[in-house]
Scaffold this motif. Structure first.
Motif, short mmCIF file in Angstrom:
data_model
loop_
_atom_site.label_atom_id
_atom_site.label_comp_id
_atom_site.label_asym_id
_atom_site.label_seq_id
_atom_site.Cartn_x
_atom_site.Cartn_y
_atom_site.Cartn_z
N THR A 30 0.71 -1.13 0.03
CA THR A 30 -0.07 0.02 -0.04
C THR A 30 0.90 1.22 -0.18
O THR A 30 1.82 1.30 0.72
CB THR A 30 -1.02 0.10 1.27
OG1 THR A 30 -1.63 -1.25 1.23
CG2 THR A 30 -1.65 1.19 1.15
N VAL A 31 0.50 2.16 -0.99
CA VAL A 31 1.40 3.30 -1.02
C VAL A 31 0.49 4.43 -0.78
O VAL A 31 -0.39 4.68 -1.21
CB VAL A 31 2.09 3.66 -2.36
CG1 VAL A 31 2.72 5.02 -2.56
CG2 VAL A 31 3.00 2.45 -3.00
N LEU A 32 0.91 5.22 0.19
CA LEU A 32 0.30 6.48 0.84
C LEU A 32 1.09 7.65 0.53
O LEU A 32 1.94 7.92 0.78
CB LEU A 32 0.24 6.26 2.48
CG LEU A 32 -0.53 5.17 2.85
CD1 LEU A 32 -0.32 4.98 4.33
CD2 LEU A 32 -1.71 4.67 2.37
N ALA A 120 -3.28 -0.35 -5.13
CA ALA A 120 -2.33 -0.28 -4.12
C ALA A 120 -1.91 1.26 -3.85
O ALA A 120 -1.26 1.54 -2.74
CB ALA A 120 -0.85 -0.91 -4.80
N ILE A 121 -2.44 2.33 -4.52
CA ILE A 121 -1.62 3.76 -4.36
C ILE A 121 -3.14 4.30 -4.06
O ILE A 121 -3.81 4.35 -4.78
CB ILE A 121 -1.28 4.24 -5.68
CG1 ILE A 121 -0.06 3.39 -6.15
CG2 ILE A 121 -0.82 5.75 -5.49
CD1 ILE A 121 0.47 3.84 -7.52
N ARG A 122 -2.67 5.08 -2.62
CA ARG A 122 -3.88 5.88 -2.19
C ARG A 122 -3.39 7.28 -2.15
O ARG A 122 -2.54 7.66 -1.23
CB ARG A 122 -4.36 5.41 -0.68
CG ARG A 122 -4.89 4.09 -0.70
CD ARG A 122 -4.90 3.41 0.50
NE ARG A 122 -5.74 4.31 1.49
CZ ARG A 122 -5.93 3.98 2.92
NH1 ARG A 122 -5.52 2.70 3.37
NH2 ARG A 122 -6.30 4.54 3.86
N THR A 123 -3.78 8.28 -2.83
CA THR A 123 -3.57 9.58 -2.92
C THR A 123 -4.31 10.47 -1.88
O THR A 123 -5.54 9.93 -1.42
CB THR A 123 -3.63 10.22 -4.39
OG1 THR A 123 -4.79 9.84 -4.73
CG2 THR A 123 -2.70 9.64 -5.22
N GLY A 124 -4.01 11.71 -1.67
CA GLY A 124 -4.63 12.38 -0.70
C GLY A 124 -4.76 11.77 0.71
O GLY A 124 -5.69 12.07 1.34
N VAL A 141 2.77 0.76 13.05
CA VAL A 141 1.54 1.18 12.98
C VAL A 141 1.86 2.54 12.21
O VAL A 141 2.48 3.33 12.60
CB VAL A 141 0.75 1.52 14.54
CG1 VAL A 141 -0.49 1.97 14.07
CG2 VAL A 141 0.75 0.09 15.21
N VAL A 142 0.83 2.74 11.38
CA VAL A 142 0.50 4.24 10.53
C VAL A 142 -0.58 4.44 10.79
O VAL A 142 -1.64 3.79 10.37
CB VAL A 142 1.12 3.76 9.06
CG1 VAL A 142 0.72 5.13 8.17
CG2 VAL A 142 2.39 3.28 8.95
N ALA A 143 -0.70 5.83 10.90
CA ALA A 143 -1.86 6.44 11.38
C ALA A 143 -2.45 7.21 9.92
O ALA A 143 -1.55 8.07 9.40
CB ALA A 143 -1.84 7.59 12.49
N THR A 144 -3.73 7.11 9.37
CA THR A 144 -4.32 7.90 8.53
C THR A 144 -5.73 8.45 8.97
O THR A 144 -6.08 8.13 9.73
CB THR A 144 -4.31 7.26 7.08
OG1 THR A 144 -5.33 6.62 7.39
CG2 THR A 144 -3.22 6.31 6.92
N GLN A 145 -5.99 9.50 7.98
CA GLN A 145 -7.56 10.08 8.17
C GLN A 145 -8.53 8.91 8.19
O GLN A 145 -9.57 9.31 8.86
CB GLN A 145 -7.90 11.27 7.46
CG GLN A 145 -7.91 10.81 6.07
CD GLN A 145 -6.73 10.89 5.25
OE1 GLN A 145 -5.61 10.86 5.49
NE2 GLN A 145 -6.80 11.58 3.90
N ASP A 146 -8.19 7.82 7.64
CA ASP A 146 -9.18 6.75 7.64
C ASP A 146 -8.88 5.74 8.66
O ASP A 146 -9.75 4.71 8.74
CB ASP A 146 -9.20 6.06 6.33
CG ASP A 146 -9.39 7.18 5.00
OD1 ASP A 146 -10.36 7.95 5.22
OD2 ASP A 146 -8.80 7.19 4.15
N GLY A 147 -8.16 5.91 9.55
CA GLY A 147 -7.80 4.92 10.64
C GLY A 147 -6.18 4.30 10.61
O GLY A 147 -5.66 4.92 9.69
N ASN A 148 -5.91 3.63 11.58
CA ASN A 148 -4.47 3.24 11.51
C ASN A 148 -4.35 1.91 10.68
O ASN A 148 -5.37 1.25 10.57
CB ASN A 148 -4.27 2.73 13.15
CG ASN A 148 -4.35 4.00 13.87
OD1 ASN A 148 -4.09 5.11 13.48
ND2 ASN A 148 -4.09 3.69 15.35
#
Length: 402
Positions: A30-32, A120-124, A141-148
């Motif tokens: 997963t690419v953030l 695999a790629i999540r932009t924004g 653990v990586v935190a994002t606006q959509d959850g950990n």
């Protein structure tokens, strides 16, 4: 068993190379990316034979080689046009296995992204490393606006001001100003043909390089205080370089003012002790940002991604894999960072006697032939990647290894 999950923070050259290589190796990836799209900030990039061979591992090397536009001589000049040193693509190919290939960064980013599943790629998506994990136990653990997101491996590829690096090495001083600023542009080709060149003046340089699509990638650098900006960057380029030899004035005249990219140069002159902690690893500028005076920043990021995937087998010992990655990459990239800084010191010379001595030495070296000039890149451009090939469906030996 489920595929182990690797999360890549950042979708630059190093992050996408690592993502593709890990995906080919058997990792779920997963690419953030914080930005809304993958449109890269930048203009051109020179891919040397070392990164071309690295891209062979994931099946992209020959595609990049097909974009080579340099088919003759070139070299270094003075602002009045006199040649200081000559090189040619045939000599580079003979010595290193291929010439430097100039491509637009968007071309390279697009080629890498196309090798990944669309999902695999999540932009924004801004991402923050909140737990680096332990290689032998707890997941990262990586935190994002959509959850950990829990990950078996986190790849920090978030650039020179890396937040991931700060989590891993909070005591490290971070990047420092290299003493100069840069401008980059892409313009239509001038009417008259020219030999690719890099022109060195007093505390300044200009490079003009052709792209395969007929456009020109040009870049400039000059000693300047950090943070200094002009109200009109095109006028600034004309002021600094408008009196230099052709085709430089014409290229500046063709520049659209809003297409000029200006960036101060920072580098990690203080090396990191390692490129990993726990289940988290660094690639690219966040690990070893370097001055562009050797043209190796993006090339080393590509090497990073390939070497990381080589060591990180999805069912292997992750602690040993990341230790091996650091052992491979820290000495190599650290040496190139230092060498780029040495070349920077030559470029930053402003004293007329010192500049005259530098130019005389360059000219003297050139008289012994292009091989002596190219020797600067021995140990850099002749690097070869680990032999594993993850190029899906590719049975044929890459061209560069035939």
């Amino acid at each position: 068993m489920a595929e182990p999950h690797a999360v890549v923070i950042g979708s630059g050259i190093g992050g996408l190379t690592a993502a593709v290589a890990l995906h080919r190796r058997g990792w779920q990836v997963t690419v953030l990316e914080r930005a809304a799209s993958l449109e890269p900030v930048g203009a051109g990039i020179g891919l040397a034979p070392n990164s071309q061979r690295a891209l062979d591992v994931i099946g992209l090397g020959d595609r990049i080689r097909s974009l080579a536009a340099w088919q003759g001589d070139g070299g270094m000049r003075r602002p009045d046009g006199r040649w200081l040193a000559r090189t040619d693509s045939a000599a580079a190919t003979e010595r290193f296995g291929g010439p430097i290939v100039l491509v637009h960064r968007a071309t390279l980013i697009g080629a890498l992204a196309a090798e990944l599943p669309a999902s695999a790629i999540r932009t924004g998506t801004a991402a923050e490393l909140v737990d680096r994990g332990t290689a032998a136990g707890a997941r990262a653990v990586v935190a994002t606006q959509d959850g950990n997101i829990e990950a078996d491996l986190v790849v920090g590829a978030d650039g020179i001001n890396s937040a991931v690096r700060s989590v891993l090495f909070p005591a490290h001083p971070g990047p420092s100003y290299a003493g100069f600023t840069t401008w980059r542009v892409v313009v239509p080709a001038p009417g008259k043909p020219f030999a690719p060149h890099e022109t060195w003046g007093r505390g300044a340089l200009w490079g003009t390089q052709p792209l395969k699509d007929g456009r020109i990638y040009a870049y400039a650098a000059a000693v300047a205080p950090a943070g200094e900006r002009a109200d009109d960057e095109k006028a600034e380029l004309l002021h600094r370089f408008g009196g230099w030899h052709d085709p430089i004035p014409g290229i500046i005249a063709a520049v659209e003012p809003d297409r000029i990219l200006r960036n101060d140069v920072h580098h990690l002159i203080d090396p990191l002790p390692a490129f990993h902690r726990g289940r988290t690893v660094l690639v690219g500028d966040c690990a070893h940002a370097m001055a562009p005076t050797l043209g190796q920043g993006g090339n080393q990021a590509i090497e990073d991604g390939i070497v990381l995937a080589h060591h990180a087998a999805p069912d292997g010992d992750l602690a040993a894999a990341l230790a091996a990655y650091s052992a491979d990459r820290v000495p190599r990239t650290g040496g190139i960072v230092r060498k780029a800084a040495q070349v920077t010191r030559l470029m930053r010379l402003t004293s007329p006697p010192a500049v005259a001595l530098r130019d005389t030495l360059m000219s003297a070296v050139s008289r012994f032939g292009p091989g002596l000039v190219l020797r600067t890149f021995d140990g850099i451009a002749d690097w070869r990647p680990p032999q594993h090939t993850y190029a899906a469906g590719t049975k044929e030996t890459p061209m560069s290894q035939r």
